[in-house]
Scaffold this active site. Structure first.
Site, PDB file in Angstrom:
ATOM      1  N   ALA A   1       9.178  -5.244  -1.312  1.00 54.64           N
ATOM      2  CA  ALA A   1       8.897  -4.097  -0.443  1.00 54.64           C
ATOM      3  C   ALA A   1       8.884  -4.557   1.004  1.00 54.64           C
ATOM      4  O   ALA A   1       8.331  -5.607   1.319  1.00 54.64           O
ATOM      5  CB  ALA A   1       7.568  -3.454  -0.806  1.00 54.64           C
TER       6      ALA A   1
ATOM      7  N   ASN B   1      -2.944 -11.863  -2.552  1.00 54.33           N
ATOM      8  CA  ASN B   1      -2.390 -13.179  -2.832  1.00 54.33           C
ATOM      9  C   ASN B   1      -3.525 -14.192  -2.926  1.00 54.33           C
ATOM     10  O   ASN B   1      -4.621 -13.961  -2.424  1.00 54.33           O
ATOM     11  CB  ASN B   1      -1.431 -13.613  -1.721  1.00 54.33           C
ATOM     12  CG  ASN B   1      -0.183 -12.756  -1.663  1.00 54.33           C
ATOM     13  OD1 ASN B   1       0.307 -12.296  -2.685  1.00 54.33           O
ATOM     14  ND2 ASN B   1       0.360 -12.554  -0.475  1.00 54.33           N
TER      15      ASN B   1
ATOM     16  N   SER C   1       5.092 -12.093   3.293  1.00 55.67           N
ATOM     17  CA  SER C   1       4.021 -11.636   4.182  1.00 55.67           C
ATOM     18  C   SER C   1       3.627 -12.734   5.158  1.00 55.67           C
ATOM     19  O   SER C   1       3.274 -12.464   6.310  1.00 55.67           O
ATOM     20  CB  SER C   1       2.806 -11.189   3.365  1.00 55.67           C
ATOM     21  OG  SER C   1       2.350 -12.247   2.535  1.00 55.67           O
TER      22      SER C   1
ATOM     23  N   ASN D   1       3.105 -17.618  -5.012  1.00 56.62           N
ATOM     24  CA  ASN D   1       2.844 -17.534  -3.575  1.00 56.62           C
ATOM     25  C   ASN D   1       2.928 -18.899  -2.902  1.00 56.62           C
ATOM     26  O   ASN D   1       3.465 -19.039  -1.805  1.00 56.62           O
ATOM     27  CB  ASN D   1       1.461 -16.946  -3.311  1.00 56.62           C
ATOM     28  CG  ASN D   1       1.357 -15.482  -3.654  1.00 56.62           C
ATOM     29  OD1 ASN D   1       0.299 -15.006  -4.048  1.00 56.62           O
ATOM     30  ND2 ASN D   1       2.450 -14.746  -3.530  1.00 56.62           N
TER      31      ASN D   1
ATOM     32  N   LYS E   1       0.138 -15.865 -10.144  1.00 60.81           N
ATOM     33  CA  LYS E   1       0.435 -15.324  -8.820  1.00 60.81           C
ATOM     34  C   LYS E   1       0.318 -16.417  -7.755  1.00 60.81           C
ATOM     35  O   LYS E   1       1.147 -16.511  -6.836  1.00 60.81           O
ATOM     36  CB  LYS E   1      -0.529 -14.178  -8.513  1.00 60.81           C
ATOM     37  CG  LYS E   1      -0.437 -13.595  -7.113  1.00 60.81           C
ATOM     38  CD  LYS E   1       0.853 -12.845  -6.883  1.00 60.81           C
ATOM     39  CE  LYS E   1       0.812 -12.059  -5.589  1.00 60.81           C
ATOM     40  NZ  LYS E   1       2.090 -11.414  -5.292  1.00 60.81           N
TER      41      LYS E   1
ATOM     42  N   GLU F   1      -2.397 -16.006   5.320  1.00 64.17           N
ATOM     43  CA  GLU F   1      -3.272 -16.251   4.168  1.00 64.17           C
ATOM     44  C   GLU F   1      -3.131 -17.686   3.661  1.00 64.17           C
ATOM     45  O   GLU F   1      -3.365 -17.962   2.496  1.00 64.17           O
ATOM     46  CB  GLU F   1      -2.940 -15.261   3.047  1.00 64.17           C
ATOM     47  CG  GLU F   1      -3.276 -13.825   3.392  1.00 64.17           C
ATOM     48  CD  GLU F   1      -2.931 -12.863   2.268  1.00 64.17           C
ATOM     49  OE1 GLU F   1      -3.867 -12.347   1.630  1.00 64.17           O
ATOM     50  OE2 GLU F   1      -1.732 -12.619   2.034  1.00 64.17           O
TER      51      GLU F   1
ATOM     52  N   GLY G   1       0.817  -1.211   0.000  1.00 62.89           N
ATOM     53  CA  GLY G   1       0.000   0.000   0.000  1.00 62.89           C
ATOM     54  C   GLY G   1       0.850   1.260   0.000  1.00 62.89           C
ATOM     55  O   GLY G   1       0.619   2.195  -0.770  1.00 62.89           O
TER      56      GLY G   1
END
Length: 292
Positions: free
Chosen positions: A123, A98, A244, A180, A176, A256, A12
């Site tokens: 990031a 994700n 993450s 992941n 993606k 997640e 973000g």
């Protein structure tokens, strides 16, 4: 153009900095204290040896009044945001999650222009207002339906923050998902940065076994060798990143894992395919969540 960014995590804030060069940005935070800090001091991005400050607006109130919204929160945080957006006039909404769990919300938001995106940048969030751009990649976008505003968002794109439009949103999400699935759970379990997965031959073997199980579940348009090279490329671009999922485990937050690996186990069960590596990482991460 007015752009809202829902979520003030690493992605973000990264988007807030680069899009803030040419657009009016409003960042939606979870806490009022975070919004106040961003309003008073702006956000800071570190890249190579530079440190750059960007002025922006921030709020913890979910008004979502902008014409374009980037949603940069975790899968499990989406439901109240979607409920709010269902009541609002037509907007351009870009999902940056994700996994594939957000697919279930698309029918509820059919009046909006919907896009999905995958972010291949590295990031790292340092504090409430600071993010480090650790690896330059590209953001790939594909339309679920609609296309009007999204092109205007990156008319003046930055050389370090490029966008690419893809034609098939489902294929984009699958690409993606396989990245992941191959990277995130292993880094969480091994407590390592992304780069360790290609530097350590044993870790890379585990990553490849997971990759092959996912590849067998879907009719990918790209060949297996091409996709495997892509997974390794992302791993290298984000070598200094902690995934993450690893950050969530370290900080005692939900992960997640259900959106990423849980959905794959459901697919495998329907196809009656054995996926032992996916099964192991799923329950191992779920066990760590319980310990937290």
């Amino acid at each position: 153009m007015q752009i809202g960014i829902i979520g003030s995590g690493a992605i973000g804030l990264l988007f807030a900095h680069y899009l803030g060069k040419h657009h009016e940005i409003n960042v939606y935070t979870r806490r009022e204290s975070g919004a106040q800090l961003l309003n008073e001091r702006g956000m800071e991005l570190t890249f190579n040896t530079e440190s750059l400050t960007t002025s922006l607006k921030a709020t913890a109130k979910p008004t979502y009044g902008e014409e374009v919204l980037f949603i940069a929160v975790k899968q499990y945080q989406l439901k109240p945001i979607v409920q709010k957006l269902k009541e609002m006039p037509r907007k351009t909404i870009i999902f940056l999650q994700n996994g594939i769990g957000h697919l279930e919300f698309f029918s509820e938001l059919s009046k909006h222009e919907l896009f999905v995106g995958i972010v291949e940048h590295g990031a790292l969030k340092i504090d409430e207002r600071t993010v480090c751009h650790t690896g330059v990649g590209v953001t790939k976008l594909a339309a679920v339906h609609g296309e009007s505003y999204v092109h205007k968002v990156f008319e003046n794109e930055d050389e370090y923050f490029l966008f690419k439009i893809e034609n098939d949103f489902h294929e984009l999400l699958m690409e993606k998902l396989i990245v992941n699935a191959a990277i995130n759970p292993l880094t969480a379990l091994l407590r390592c940065k992304n780069g360790a997965l290609f530097k350590n031959k044993d870790y890379q073997l585990l990553m490849e076994r997971i990759f092959k199980e996912v590849y067998c579940l879907f009719p990918f348009k790209k060949g297996e060798a091409s996709l495997w090279n892509h997974v390794n490329s992302i791993c290298k671009k984000t070598a200094e990143n902690e995934s993450s999922m690893l950050k969530d485990i370290k900080e005692g937050r939900p992960t997640e894992i259900d959106a990423i690996i849980g959905s794959l186990l459901e697919k495998a069960e329907k196809m009656k395919k054995a996926v032992p590596y996916l099964t192991f990482v799923y329950y191992a991460v779920k066990g760590l969540e319980q310990e937290n």
